[in-house]
Design a protein around this motif. Sequence first.
Motif, PDB file in Angstrom:
ATOM      1  N   GLY A  67      35.727  36.749  15.735  1.00 24.72           N
ATOM      2  CA  GLY A  67      35.964  36.545  14.183  1.00 24.72           C
ATOM      3  C   GLY A  67      36.935  37.470  13.409  1.00 24.72           C
ATOM      4  N   VAL A  68      37.754  38.164  14.186  1.00 26.42           N
ATOM      5  CA  VAL A  68      38.896  38.996  13.722  1.00 26.42           C
ATOM      6  C   VAL A  68      40.027  38.199  13.567  1.00 26.42           C
ATOM      7  CG1 VAL A  68      40.143  41.133  14.132  1.00 26.42           C
ATOM      8  CG2 VAL A  68      37.950  41.006  14.808  1.00 26.42           C
ATOM      9  N   PRO A  69      40.530  38.166  12.406  1.00 25.33           N
ATOM     10  CA  PRO A  69      42.042  37.523  12.218  1.00 25.33           C
ATOM     11  C   PRO A  69      43.138  38.407  13.000  1.00 25.33           C
ATOM     12  CG  PRO A  69      41.084  38.123   9.904  1.00 25.33           C
ATOM     13  CD  PRO A  69      40.326  38.976  11.080  1.00 25.33           C
ATOM     14  N   VAL A  70      43.841  37.380  13.560  1.00 26.11           N
ATOM     15  CA  VAL A  70      44.919  37.842  14.526  1.00 26.11           C
ATOM     16  C   VAL A  70      46.148  37.136  14.537  1.00 26.11           C
ATOM     17  CG1 VAL A  70      45.461  38.455  17.220  1.00 26.11           C
ATOM     18  CG2 VAL A  70      43.115  38.712  16.232  1.00 26.11           C
ATOM     19  N   GLU A  71      47.287  37.649  14.512  1.00 20.42           N
ATOM     20  CA  GLU A  71      48.471  37.182  14.645  1.00 20.42           C
ATOM     21  C   GLU A  71      49.202  37.628  16.070  1.00 20.42           C
ATOM     22  OE1 GLU A  71      52.880  36.645  12.473  1.00 20.42           O
ATOM     23  OE2 GLU A  71      51.256  37.504  11.488  1.00 20.42           O
ATOM     24  N   VAL A  72      49.740  36.554  16.783  1.00 26.38           N
ATOM     25  CA  VAL A  72      50.116  36.899  17.959  1.00 26.38           C
ATOM     26  C   VAL A  72      51.568  36.318  18.134  1.00 26.38           C
ATOM     27  CG1 VAL A  72      49.883  36.473  20.482  1.00 26.38           C
ATOM     28  CG2 VAL A  72      47.850  36.471  19.094  1.00 26.38           C
ATOM     29  N   LYS A  73      52.423  37.410  18.851  1.00 23.28           N
ATOM     30  CA  LYS A  73      53.753  37.003  19.026  1.00 23.28           C
ATOM     31  C   LYS A  73      54.147  37.328  20.359  1.00 23.28           C
ATOM     32  CE  LYS A  73      58.334  36.655  18.323  1.00 23.28           C
ATOM     33  NZ  LYS A  73      58.964  35.171  18.011  1.00 23.28           N
ATOM     34  N   ASP A  74      54.523  36.400  21.364  1.00 27.31           N
ATOM     35  CA  ASP A  74      55.022  36.521  22.737  1.00 27.31           C
ATOM     36  C   ASP A  74      56.554  36.336  22.612  1.00 27.31           C
ATOM     37  OD1 ASP A  74      54.307  36.848  25.513  1.00 27.31           O
ATOM     38  OD2 ASP A  74      55.341  34.982  25.543  1.00 27.31           O
ATOM     39  N   VAL A  75      57.429  37.065  23.560  1.00 33.10           N
ATOM     40  CA  VAL A  75      58.649  37.084  23.538  1.00 33.10           C
ATOM     41  C   VAL A  75      59.036  36.733  25.013  1.00 33.10           C
ATOM     42  CG1 VAL A  75      60.927  38.102  22.959  1.00 33.10           C
ATOM     43  CG2 VAL A  75      58.776  38.795  22.041  1.00 33.10           C
ATOM     44  N   PRO A  76      59.209  35.384  25.133  1.00 37.06           N
ATOM     45  CA  PRO A  76      59.789  34.798  26.453  1.00 37.06           C
ATOM     46  C   PRO A  76      60.737  35.618  27.172  1.00 37.06           C
ATOM     47  CG  PRO A  76      59.012  32.987  25.246  1.00 37.06           C
ATOM     48  CD  PRO A  76      59.086  34.213  24.580  1.00 37.06           C
ATOM     49  N   GLY A  77      60.744  35.786  28.485  1.00 37.55           N
ATOM     50  CA  GLY A  77      61.889  36.486  29.263  1.00 37.55           C
ATOM     51  C   GLY A  77      62.326  37.830  28.838  1.00 37.55           C
ATOM     52  N   ALA A  78      61.313  38.460  27.922  1.00 36.36           N
ATOM     53  CA  ALA A  78      61.807  39.895  27.686  1.00 36.36           C
ATOM     54  C   ALA A  78      60.620  40.856  28.428  1.00 36.36           C
ATOM     55  CB  ALA A  78      61.546  40.120  26.094  1.00 36.36           C
ATOM     56  N   TRP A  79      61.220  42.156  28.907  1.00 34.15           N
ATOM     57  CA  TRP A  79      60.383  42.972  29.393  1.00 34.15           C
ATOM     58  C   TRP A  79      59.772  44.072  28.571  1.00 34.15           C
ATOM     59  CZ3 TRP A  79      65.724  42.257  30.328  1.00 34.15           C
ATOM     60  CH2 TRP A  79      66.444  43.336  30.206  1.00 34.15           C
ATOM     61  N   HIS A  80      58.943  44.993  29.057  1.00 35.64           N
ATOM     62  CA  HIS A  80      58.270  45.852  28.364  1.00 35.64           C
ATOM     63  C   HIS A  80      59.340  46.829  27.721  1.00 35.64           C
ATOM     64  CE1 HIS A  80      54.536  48.174  27.676  1.00 35.64           C
ATOM     65  NE2 HIS A  80      55.329  49.537  28.011  1.00 35.64           N
ATOM     66  N   LEU A  81      59.106  46.911  26.523  1.00 34.39           N
ATOM     67  CA  LEU A  81      59.991  47.806  25.688  1.00 34.39           C
ATOM     68  C   LEU A  81      61.499  47.523  25.680  1.00 34.39           C
ATOM     69  CD1 LEU A  81      59.546  50.033  23.641  1.00 34.39           C
ATOM     70  CD2 LEU A  81      60.026  51.737  25.441  1.00 34.39           C
ATOM     71  N   PHE A  82      61.723  46.157  25.848  1.00 38.52           N
ATOM     72  CA  PHE A  82      63.221  45.853  26.022  1.00 38.52           C
ATOM     73  C   PHE A  82      64.227  46.190  24.882  1.00 38.52           C
ATOM     74  CE2 PHE A  82      61.851  42.547  23.141  1.00 38.52           C
ATOM     75  CZ  PHE A  82      62.790  42.015  22.561  1.00 38.52           C
ATOM     76  N   GLU A  83      63.443  46.325  23.601  1.00 41.91           N
ATOM     77  CA  GLU A  83      64.308  46.731  22.396  1.00 41.91           C
ATOM     78  C   GLU A  83      65.104  48.023  22.799  1.00 41.91           C
ATOM     79  OE1 GLU A  83      60.224  45.077  20.888  1.00 41.91           O
ATOM     80  OE2 GLU A  83      61.036  46.130  22.812  1.00 41.91           O
ATOM     81  N   ALA A  84      64.493  49.029  23.698  1.00 40.51           N
ATOM     82  CA  ALA A  84      65.127  50.308  23.798  1.00 40.51           C
ATOM     83  C   ALA A  84      66.432  49.979  24.593  1.00 40.51           C
ATOM     84  CB  ALA A  84      64.346  51.200  24.416  1.00 40.51           C
ATOM     85  N   SER A  85      66.240  49.026  25.580  1.00 39.71           N
ATOM     86  CA  SER A  85      67.535  48.691  26.525  1.00 39.71           C
ATOM     87  C   SER A  85      68.541  47.960  25.758  1.00 39.71           C
ATOM     88  CB  SER A  85      66.932  48.111  27.782  1.00 39.71           C
ATOM     89  OG  SER A  85      65.940  48.833  28.271  1.00 39.71           O
ATOM     90  N   ALA A  86      68.002  46.967  24.993  1.00 40.76           N
ATOM     91  CA  ALA A  86      69.105  45.981  24.414  1.00 40.76           C
ATOM     92  C   ALA A  86      68.875  46.038  22.797  1.00 40.76           C
ATOM     93  CB  ALA A  86      68.769  44.628  24.976  1.00 40.76           C
TER      94      ALA A  86
END
Length: 310
Positions: A268-287
Amino acid sequence: MNVHPELAGVLAGMAPRPDDPVADIEATRAGFKALMAPLMRPDDGAVLIEKAAVPGPDGNEIPVQILRPAGAGPGPLPAVLYIHGGGFSYGELDGPSPMARDVCTETGSLVVNVHYRLVPEHPFPAGFEDCYATLRWLAANADALGADPARIAVAGASAGGCLAAALCLAARDRGGPAIAFQTLLIPCLDDRLATPSSHRITDPRLTNRAKMRAMWDAYLPCGAVSPYAAPARADDLSGLPPAYVLTCGLDPLRDEGLDYARRLMEAGVPVEVKDVPGAWHLFEASAPGTDLARRTTRHWLTALYAALTS
């Protein structure tokens, strides 16, 4: 691997990393600082930074950095306890993390960036209890800090996402403080590493199952595993704050993040989910310069802003 087109060239240029980041922890910590150095922001006047020390649970002092948006109005600000990642053993930087600064500037929040005790010097529950003590300090001193005690969120990436989720469980079980929202970014939540994604991602250039196994082995003492260490072990997820959960397709943690989001919904907890296909763990730091990294960062910041201003 089905790598996102924007990231294929970045991955091709990445070198393998050790399977046990804790084995030479000083090298790991230095390597992480080098990775993050290009992302550290110069002092542009947009954020006011104050250092403080929070009384710890074991007579220790917990260093924190308090970030305020420059030019903020006189009213109390929403507040975010930001918890850095890094396998519970690294991830601390000389200045506030770029993600903590982004939270401050993009959501207009007062941000407390906590430097909890690290593994291997301090296994669970030291770091977790440091974060809980800092949460209690933030709530107890909200008026003095200029924060709104009714709008306190927790946010963290990777190990920080684990600690943020654990704080929500502890705050519910221990009678507070009240948490308005939880932002769980690529969280590690389950020490059992039994999901399909944990077995599928084996590339040594990426966060993979071997690295996660070494992390959990260093973090957890022998004996029964507390849900405050691995939140996926909690039997009851009811009564927790609304959540945002970010996962990535090439992350061994993807399935446990999605499983946790599903279980929150079922409770019963409101949740928003975002999945990023083709990306790896902490990809933002590398790219960091890719549109994908910018869109992903914008997505979770927008969700956090909406939660704190609605």
